[in-house]
Design an enzyme around this catalytic site. Structure first.
Site, PDB file in Angstrom:
ATOM      1  N   LYS A  88      -8.676 -12.640   9.855  1.00  0.00           N
ATOM      2  CA  LYS A  88      -8.356 -12.902   8.447  1.00  0.00           C
ATOM      3  C   LYS A  88      -6.934 -12.447   8.185  1.00  0.00           C
ATOM      4  CE  LYS A  88      -9.175 -11.009   3.847  1.00  0.00           C
ATOM      5  NZ  LYS A  88     -10.158 -10.742   2.809  1.00  0.00           N
TER       6      LYS A  88
ATOM      7  N   ASP B  71     -19.739  -7.002  -1.863  1.00  0.00           N
ATOM      8  CA  ASP B  71     -19.149  -5.682  -1.641  1.00  0.00           C
ATOM      9  C   ASP B  71     -20.043  -4.714  -2.394  1.00  0.00           C
ATOM     10  OD1 ASP B  71     -17.787  -3.279  -1.881  1.00  0.00           O
ATOM     11  OD2 ASP B  71     -15.812  -4.232  -1.889  1.00  0.00           O
TER      12      ASP B  71
ATOM     13  N   ASP C 260      -6.245 -15.223   2.803  1.00  0.00           N
ATOM     14  CA  ASP C 260      -6.623 -14.754   1.464  1.00  0.00           C
ATOM     15  C   ASP C 260      -5.378 -14.323   0.695  1.00  0.00           C
ATOM     16  OD1 ASP C 260      -7.624 -13.495  -0.777  1.00  0.00           O
ATOM     17  OD2 ASP C 260      -8.385 -11.744   0.304  1.00  0.00           O
ATOM     18  N   PRO C 261      -4.803 -15.233  -0.130  1.00  0.00           N
ATOM     19  CA  PRO C 261      -3.605 -14.856  -0.893  1.00  0.00           C
ATOM     20  C   PRO C 261      -3.915 -14.171  -2.233  1.00  0.00           C
ATOM     21  CG  PRO C 261      -4.028 -17.190  -1.172  1.00  0.00           C
ATOM     22  CD  PRO C 261      -5.138 -16.667  -0.281  1.00  0.00           C
ATOM     23  N   ASN C 262      -5.182 -13.828  -2.478  1.00  0.00           N
ATOM     24  CA  ASN C 262      -5.552 -13.138  -3.726  1.00  0.00           C
ATOM     25  C   ASN C 262      -4.999 -13.849  -4.975  1.00  0.00           C
ATOM     26  OD1 ASN C 262      -5.536 -10.268  -1.831  1.00  0.00           O
ATOM     27  ND2 ASN C 262      -7.210 -10.584  -3.273  1.00  0.00           N
TER      28      ASN C 262
ATOM     29  N   GLU D 131      -9.793 -18.187   1.188  1.00  0.00           N
ATOM     30  CA  GLU D 131     -10.286 -17.150   0.266  1.00  0.00           C
ATOM     31  C   GLU D 131      -9.362 -17.013  -0.944  1.00  0.00           C
ATOM     32  OE1 GLU D 131     -11.416 -13.615   2.402  1.00  0.00           O
ATOM     33  OE2 GLU D 131     -11.030 -12.336   0.663  1.00  0.00           O
TER      34      GLU D 131
ATOM     35  N   LYS E  63      -4.235 -11.503   5.309  1.00  0.00           N
ATOM     36  CA  LYS E  63      -3.949 -11.225   3.894  1.00  0.00           C
ATOM     37  C   LYS E  63      -2.659 -11.929   3.547  1.00  0.00           C
ATOM     38  CE  LYS E  63      -5.728  -9.605   1.401  1.00  0.00           C
ATOM     39  NZ  LYS E  63      -6.585  -9.656   0.260  1.00  0.00           N
TER      40      LYS E  63
ATOM     41  N   HIS F  25     -11.248  -2.742   6.758  1.00  0.00           N
ATOM     42  CA  HIS F  25      -9.887  -2.192   6.916  1.00  0.00           C
ATOM     43  C   HIS F  25      -9.856  -1.111   8.001  1.00  0.00           C
ATOM     44  CE1 HIS F  25      -9.193  -4.177   3.065  1.00  0.00           C
ATOM     45  NE2 HIS F  25      -7.989  -3.674   2.934  1.00  0.00           N
TER      46      HIS F  25
ATOM     47  N   TYR G 228      -8.626  -7.773  10.250  1.00  0.00           N
ATOM     48  CA  TYR G 228      -7.995  -7.934   8.937  1.00  0.00           C
ATOM     49  C   TYR G 228      -6.494  -7.754   9.128  1.00  0.00           C
ATOM     50  CZ  TYR G 228      -8.132  -7.839   3.809  1.00  0.00           C
ATOM     51  OH  TYR G 228      -7.998  -8.141   2.482  1.00  0.00           O
TER      52      TYR G 228
ATOM     53  N   ASN H 133     -13.688 -12.999  -3.643  1.00  0.00           N
ATOM     54  CA  ASN H 133     -14.086 -11.677  -4.122  1.00  0.00           C
ATOM     55  C   ASN H 133     -13.354 -11.397  -5.436  1.00  0.00           C
ATOM     56  OD1 ASN H 133     -11.853 -11.063  -1.808  1.00  0.00           O
ATOM     57  ND2 ASN H 133     -11.555  -9.682  -3.535  1.00  0.00           N
TER      58      ASN H 133
ATOM     59  N   ARG I 186      -4.461   3.883  -7.401  1.00  0.00           N
ATOM     60  CA  ARG I 186      -3.775   2.944  -6.519  1.00  0.00           C
ATOM     61  C   ARG I 186      -2.815   2.102  -7.349  1.00  0.00           C
ATOM     62  NH1 ARG I 186      -6.577  -1.919  -2.931  1.00  0.00           N
ATOM     63  NH2 ARG I 186      -4.619  -2.938  -2.441  1.00  0.00           N
TER      64      ARG I 186
ATOM     65  N   HIS J 127       0.837  -1.207   0.000  1.00  0.00           N
ATOM     66  CA  HIS J 127       0.000   0.000   0.000  1.00  0.00           C
ATOM     67  C   HIS J 127       0.869   1.253   0.000  1.00  0.00           C
ATOM     68  CE1 HIS J 127      -4.039  -1.682   1.725  1.00  0.00           C
ATOM     69  NE2 HIS J 127      -3.466  -2.549   0.901  1.00  0.00           N
TER      70      HIS J 127
ATOM     71  N   HIS K 227     -16.506  -8.405   1.607  1.00  0.00           N
ATOM     72  CA  HIS K 227     -15.151  -7.952   1.262  1.00  0.00           C
ATOM     73  C   HIS K 227     -14.998  -6.476   1.603  1.00  0.00           C
ATOM     74  CE1 HIS K 227     -12.870  -5.770  -1.960  1.00  0.00           C
ATOM     75  NE2 HIS K 227     -11.957  -6.673  -1.663  1.00  0.00           N
ATOM     76  N   SER K 228     -13.763  -6.052   1.870  1.00  0.00           N
ATOM     77  CA  SER K 228     -13.543  -4.604   2.024  1.00  0.00           C
ATOM     78  C   SER K 228     -12.249  -4.199   1.351  1.00  0.00           C
ATOM     79  CB  SER K 228     -13.507  -4.202   3.501  1.00  0.00           C
ATOM     80  OG  SER K 228     -12.213  -4.366   4.042  1.00  0.00           O
ATOM     81  N   ASN K 229     -12.155  -2.901   1.114  1.00  0.00           N
ATOM     82  CA  ASN K 229     -10.927  -2.242   0.687  1.00  0.00           C
ATOM     83  C   ASN K 229     -10.692  -1.120   1.687  1.00  0.00           C
ATOM     84  OD1 ASN K 229      -9.420  -3.018  -1.644  1.00  0.00           O
ATOM     85  ND2 ASN K 229     -11.273  -2.748  -2.844  1.00  0.00           N
TER      86      ASN K 229
HETATM   87  O1  GKR Z   1      -6.165  -3.847   0.986  1.00  0.00           O
HETATM   88  O2  GKR Z   1      -4.463  -4.876   0.095  1.00  0.00           O
HETATM   89  C1  GKR Z   1      -5.663  -4.793   0.386  1.00  0.00           C
HETATM   90  C2  GKR Z   1      -6.539  -5.961   0.021  1.00  0.00           C
HETATM   91  O3  GKR Z   1      -5.777  -6.905  -0.646  1.00  0.00           O
HETATM   92  C3  GKR Z   1      -7.718  -5.522  -0.829  1.00  0.00           C
HETATM   93  O4  GKR Z   1      -7.305  -4.674  -1.859  1.00  0.00           O
HETATM   94  C4  GKR Z   1      -8.472  -6.700  -1.405  1.00  0.00           C
HETATM   95  O5  GKR Z   1      -9.325  -6.282  -2.418  1.00  0.00           O
HETATM   96  O6  GKR Z   1      -9.246  -7.033   0.844  1.00  0.00           O
HETATM   97  C5  GKR Z   1      -9.359  -7.386  -0.428  1.00  0.00           C
HETATM   98  C6  GKR Z   1      -9.542  -8.862  -0.616  1.00  0.00           C
HETATM   99  O7  GKR Z   1     -10.155  -9.480   0.226  1.00  0.00           O
HETATM  100  O8  GKR Z   1      -9.133  -9.395  -1.638  1.00  0.00           O
HETATM  101 MG    MG Z   2     -10.199 -11.300  -0.825  1.00  0.00          MG
END
Ligand code: GKR
Ligand code: MG
Length: 418
Positions: free
Chosen positions: A187, A289, A217-219, A242, A189, A345, A145, A265, A398, A25, A316-318
Site C-alpha cells: 500500500k 479499525d 491511498d491519497p486520503n 483508497e 500512502k 504501521h 505500508y 477509512n 498529533r 509525521h 486501517h491502521s495508524n
Molecule cells: O500514518 O500518516 C499516516 C496515515 O495517513 C494514517 O494517519 C491514516 O489514518 O493510515 C491511515 C489511512 O489509511 O488513511
Molecule cells: Mg486510508
C-alpha cells in the site's frame, strides 16, 4: 472479576518523517496504554490514541471503573455514554474522517472493551479470538505500508530509511519491507506528490514486484475528475483505490468510472454512514479499525453488514504499538468475512511496550498468539521509558500540518488539491 483500578499511561515512541496529505509525521507518535487491574491481580491491556483530547475522556471513564465487573460490557457502555455525554473528540488531521459524538463514544469504549476482553481471556485461560467466536484463520495477513518520506527530522541525523521521494527510492523502501517481513500486498500512502508522480510510483512498484497486489491511498487529496484519471491509468494494476476523493458523493462519482473497487477509512466511519454509502454505490471495501469502530465486537458486526451488502472488508491502521497489533490480529482471526491483507504501521517503529516475541511477521502474516487474552505481556520498564519519552517530547496532540510548515512555510493540507 471486579476492577480495583484502571491505569491509563500516555506514551510516545519515535516515528520517522512520513509524509501524507496533511503534512509530515512529528518525531514522536503518541498512544495511550490502559491497564485494568482486577481485585485478584489479573490485568487487562488496551491501547489507543494519545492525543490530550482523547486522554481526557478516557481518564474520566477510568476513574469510574472501580468495582466494575469486566464481563459487564453493557455496563461499560453505559458508563462511557454517561461520562462522554455529548462530547465530540476531534483530531487535527481528519485522516480517519469526520467527528461525532457517536464516533467519540465508540473510540473511548473500544479502549476499555479490548482491555476487558484481555482480562476475560486471562481469567478463562483462552485467547481473545476464542471469546469472539473462534478462529476463522490461524494467521492474519498484513500489507506493506509504504510512505514517501523526508530523510531526517528537523535538526536530526538521517534515519536508516533515507529520503523517499522518487519511484526508485520507493522501490528500495518496498524491497526492504518485503525482505524483512515477507509482505505480499503493498500500500502506498499518497496525496503527497502530484498524482502523475504517484501513478509513476505505483507503476514502478508493479514492475519491480510483479504479482504483488497494490493499493494507493491519497486520503482525499484528489478532485473526482483527477481520481477518475488515476483510476483509468492504473486499471488492472490496483487491487483497490483508497479514499481518492473526499465524501460519499465524490467517491460515488469516481466509483462509477473506476475499474477497481474503492476503499475507505474516511467517508464510512460510523454505522450511520453505511446506508448512504451503499445506496450511492460509493465504496466496494470498508476499512475497519476497532479503535474507532467501537471495539472488537462491533468490528465483527461491521463485517457482517459488509458481507450482507456484498462489500469487502479490510483494516486501517495508524501508528501503533504491540497491544493494538495483538487486538487487530485477534479480531481479524475471528472475523470470517475479511477480504484483504490488513494495514499496519508496525515496520516504522523501533520500540514497544510489550515483551518481544509474541507477535512475529512470517511471509507477511502474524500467527494468532496462543497465550490467554491478547497473548502479549507488558514490559513495565519499556512502558516507563515510553512514558518518560511522552513527558520529555512535549507533544500533546498529533499535528502533521504544523510540523510540515516548519519544512515548507507555505504548506496547506492537500485535501482535494489536485
Ligand atoms: O500514518 O500518516 C499516516 C496515515 O495517513 C494514517 O494517519 C491514516 O489514518 O493510515 C491511515 C489511512 O489509511 O488513511
Ligand atoms: Mg486510508
Amino acid at each position: 472479576m471486579r476492577i480495583r483500578e484502571a491505569l491509563l499511561t500516555p506514551v510516545a515512541f519515535a516515528d520517522p518523517p512520513l509524509l501524507n496529505a496533511m503534512g509530515v509525521h512529528e518525531p514522536y507518535a503518541l498512544r495511550s496504554v490502559l491497564r485494568l487491574v482486577g481485585e485478584d491481580g489479573v490485568t487487562g491491556l488496551g491501547e489507543s490514541y494519545g492525543d490530550e483530547a482523547f486522554l481526557t475522556q478516557a481518564r474520566r471513564v477510568a476513574e469510574q471503573l472501580t468495582g466494575w465487573d469486566v464481563f459487564d460490557l453493557p455496563g461499560l457502555r453505559r458508563t462511557v455514554e454517561r461520562v462522554v455525554g455529548e462530547t465530540v473528540y476531534t483530531d487535527l488531521h481528519g485522516l480517519t474522517g469526520g467527528f461525532s459524538t457517536g464516533k467519540t463514544l465508540a473510540s473511548v469504549y473500544s479502549l476499555f472493551e479490548v482491555a476487558a476482553l484481555d482480562a476475560q481471556g486471562r481469567l478463562l485461560g483462552r485467547p481473545v479470538c476464542d471469546l469472539l467466536g473462534g478462529r476463522a484463520r490461524d494467521e492474519v495477513e498484513f500489507s506493506a505500508y509504504l510512505f514517501y518520506k523526508y530523510g531526517a527530522h528537523l535538526g536530526a541525523e538521517a534515519d536508516d530509511w533515507g529520503e523517499v521521494l522518487t519511484p526508485e527510492a520507493l522501490v528500495g523502501e518496498a524491497r526492504h519491507m518485503l525482505d524483512t517481513y515477507g509482505f505480499r500486498s503493498l500500500k502506498l500512502k499518497g496525496g503527497v506528490l502530484p498524482p502523475a508522480q504517484e501513478t509513476e510510483g505505483i507503476r514502478a512498484l508493479a514492475a519491480a514486484f510483479p504479482g504483488h497486489p497494490l493499493r494507493i491511498d491519497p486520503n482525499g487529496a484528489w478532485k473526482p475528475g483527477t481520481a477518475i484519471e488515476v483510476a483509468r491509468a492504473l486499471d488492472g494494476v490496483l487491487e483497490y483505490l483508497e479514499d481518492p476523493t473526499p465524501g460519499i458523493a465524490g467517491m460515488a462519482r469516481v466509483a462509477e468510472e473506476a475499474g477497481m473497487p474503492l476503499a475507505t477509512n474516511m467517508c464510512v466511519v460510523r454505522f450511520e454512514d453505511l446506508e448512504p454509502a451503499i445506496r450511492a454505490k460509493a465504496v466496494g471495501v470498508v476499512l475497519s479499525d476497532h479503535h474507532f469502530w467501537g471495539g472488537l465486537r462491533d468490528t465483527q458486526a461491521l463485517s457482517v453488514l459488509c458481507r450482507s451488502f456484498g462489500i469487502g472488508l479490510s483494516m486501517h491502521s495508524n501508528s501503533h504499538l504491540g497491544i493494538s497489533l495483538a487486538a487487530m490480529v485477534h479480531v481479524a482471526a475471528a472475523t470470517p468475512h475479511l477480504s484483504y491483507a490488513c494495514d499496519t504501521h508496525w515496520p516504522w517503529k523501533e520500540t514497544d511496550v510489550i515483551v518481544p516475541g509474541a507477535l512475529e511477521f512470517r511471509d507477511g502474516a502474524v500467527r494468532v498468539p496462543d497465550g490467554p487474552g491478547l497473548g502479549v505481556e507488558l514490559d513495565e520498564d519499556a512502558l516507563a521509558r515510553a512514558h518518560e519519552d511522552y513527558l520529555r517530547c512535549g507533544l500533546r496532540k498529533r499535528d502533521d500540518a504544523s510540523y510540515m510548515r516548519r519544512y515548507v512555510g507555505s504548506f496547506q493540507p492537500n485535501t482535494e488539491r489536485w
